[in-house]
Write an enzyme that holds these catalytic residues in place. Structure first.
Site, mmCIF file in Angstrom:
data_model
loop_
_atom_site.group_PDB
_atom_site.id
_atom_site.type_symbol
_atom_site.label_atom_id
_atom_site.label_comp_id
_atom_site.label_asym_id
_atom_site.label_seq_id
_atom_site.Cartn_x
_atom_site.Cartn_y
_atom_site.Cartn_z
ATOM 1 N N GLU A 46 0.797 -1.226 0.000
ATOM 2 C CA GLU A 46 0.000 0.000 0.000
ATOM 3 C C GLU A 46 0.832 1.281 0.000
ATOM 4 O O GLU A 46 0.293 2.361 -0.150
ATOM 5 C CB GLU A 46 -1.009 0.002 1.161
ATOM 6 C CG GLU A 46 -0.422 0.070 2.557
ATOM 7 C CD GLU A 46 -0.273 -1.320 3.180
ATOM 8 O OE1 GLU A 46 -0.142 -2.310 2.421
ATOM 9 O OE2 GLU A 46 -0.272 -1.411 4.425
ATOM 10 N N ASN A 47 2.148 1.162 0.143
ATOM 11 C CA ASN A 47 2.973 2.358 -0.009
ATOM 12 C C ASN A 47 3.182 2.720 -1.481
ATOM 13 O O ASN A 47 3.861 3.698 -1.774
ATOM 14 C CB ASN A 47 4.320 2.191 0.705
ATOM 15 C CG ASN A 47 5.051 0.944 0.302
ATOM 16 O OD1 ASN A 47 4.458 -0.130 0.137
ATOM 17 N ND2 ASN A 47 6.346 1.063 0.099
#
Lengths: 208, 234
Positions: A46-47
């Protein structure tokens, strides 16, 4: 014999279907990647990455290439990169088919607590609240009981929630349970584990 | 108009002041504006509020501004790697507003796009929803979150041209894009400034309209969790 960490991860990997885009949490969920076999699974970090590869070889670490656990990783031929708003746009937009997450508590309504213990150092929820609210299916992988032998599958969560009515399936060391109308339903027993053992270790209402 | 400055200190001259809300890019220690953070430390500006996913570690990233007590408040999703942060937070010296990571990113994106508020399912039924407007859409409950309009944005990119067009590298893009857009002024530090025309216009990640000042410098780029495998395992 109850499942060990790797067997739980292997069982969770069976939940993933060919073509799925999936987000794996930290801990046992990370091990799920080792058991997807020939299935065409794309892992989201999710980064800002789709198509997460394995750890780099020694000496090939790149500080610009990390996963959501801040570990150095590698890219694959399918990899794409994007910014954090786009990343959570695809999570909130329902594009990620499933998330596999660890938990401290799950209750019979599917409420999940996995980010905070009051009175203990608070680190933050990171992306967990966004994930459970947005992805298609939430699969929790955790031990059935805590270190004091108390059930982690409760009638009502006692810890601050990560999300309400968000969990679909729970994979524990004792077996697999689904969140259904009226409570939890046992769908599979770990090899050698009896239904009575699960009942004994479960506070939540079990339905047939 | 000239956007290129020689040093981080010069690039912050006239745009940094006490009590500001600063949006900072980066995830963990990846893609953080390390040179500008050092220059903010040197500036002595205090009572700062940072909207930043993390708070760095004790001696790197925003952590260096915690040591000098220049930070009044953090708006973050995860602060677990910083012992000094915890000490100041638990003693009441530092305010903390937890935002879910996607909510923080979207609040920055919204602020940069002139959107003062938006609705999201993230956090419904949790402490995050307390005190926030709730609204039903198609039978589901959402909470309202507000856009972030920062006084200053500080970001780190890989390459810039002299007009401020930016390209990021791998997962170092992260919060740098939404943070850059939500600042009234955005200062970017990059590894290389190239002449206009040398970046492919189709490959620009952040158009120069969002970037007001640029500096080039060398970056430590510290690794937080060095994980590897052995060649024989492959």
């Amino acid at each position: 014999m109850p499942w060990d960490r790797n067997q739980m991860a292997a069982r969770a990997a069976q939940e993933l279907e060919d073509g799925m885009y999936v987000n794996l949490g930290i801990g046992i969920p990370t091990l799920v990647a080792n058991y997807v076999g020939d299935k065409d699974i794309t892992l989201q970090s999710e980064n800002g990455m789709l198509g997460m590869g394995p750890f780099p070889f020694e000496g090939e670490e790149d500080p610009d290439l990390i996963n959501a656990g801040k570990q150095t990783i590698t890219e694959l031929s399918r990899t794409s990169y994007f910014d954090s708003a786009t990343s959570f746009g695809m999570i909130r937009g329902g594009k990620i088919a499933a998330a596999v997450l660890g938990a401290m508590e799950v209750d019979e309504e599917g409420d999940l607590a996995n980010w905070m213990i009051p009175g203990v150092l608070v680190k933050g929820m990171g992306g967990a609240m966004d994930l459970v609210a947005g992805v298609g299916r939430v699969i929790v992988v955790m031990d059935h009981t805590n270190k004091h032998g108390k059930s982690k599958l409760l009638k009502k969560c006692t810890l601050p929630l990560t999300g309400k009515k968000v969990v679909n399936r729970i994979i524990t060391n004792l077996g697999v349970l689904d969140v259904v109308e009226g409570g939890l339903k046992i769908v599979e027993l770990a090899e050698g584990v009896t239904e009575d053992q699960i009942r004994e270790a479960t506070e939540a209402n079990l339905v047939n | 108009m000239k956007k290129i400055y020689d040093t981080a200190t010069e690039a912050l001259d006239g745009v940094i002041s006490d009590g500001m809300l600063i949006a900072a890019g980066g995830f963990g220690l990846c893609g953080i504006p390390e040179l500008l953070l050092e220059a903010i430390k040197q500036s002595g500006a205090k009572n700062l509020t940072f909207a930043s996913n993390n708070a760095g570690v004790d001696d790197f990233g925003i952590g260096i501004l915690l040591q000098t007590k220049q930070v009044k408040k953090m708006i973050s999703s995860y602060v677990g790697e910083n012992a000094e942060f915890m000490r100041q937070y638990l003693s009441g010296e530092l305010e903390l507003e937890f935002n879910p990571q996607g909510t923080l990113a979207e609040r920055m994106r919204a602020g940069g796009a002139g959107i003062p508020g938006f609705y999201t399912k993230t956090g419904v039924g949790t402490v995050i929803a307390e005190g926030k407007e709730q609204k039903e859409f198609n039978g589901e409950t959402y909470i309202m979150e507000e856009g972030i309009f920062a006084d200053l944005a500080i970001v780190k990119a890989w390459k810039a041209d002299d007009t401020g067009n930016l390209i990021f590298r791998k997962t170092a893009r992260n919060f740098n894009v939404p943070a850059a857009t939500c600042g009234r002024i955005c200062v970017a530090e990059v590894e290389e400034i190239v002449p206009r025309g040398s970046l492919d216009p189709d490959a620009i990640h952040l158009p120069g309209i969002y970037v007001h000042r640029i500096i080039q410098g060398s970056h430590e780029k510290r690794i937080e969790q060095r994980t590897t495998r052995k060649k024989e395992d492959a």
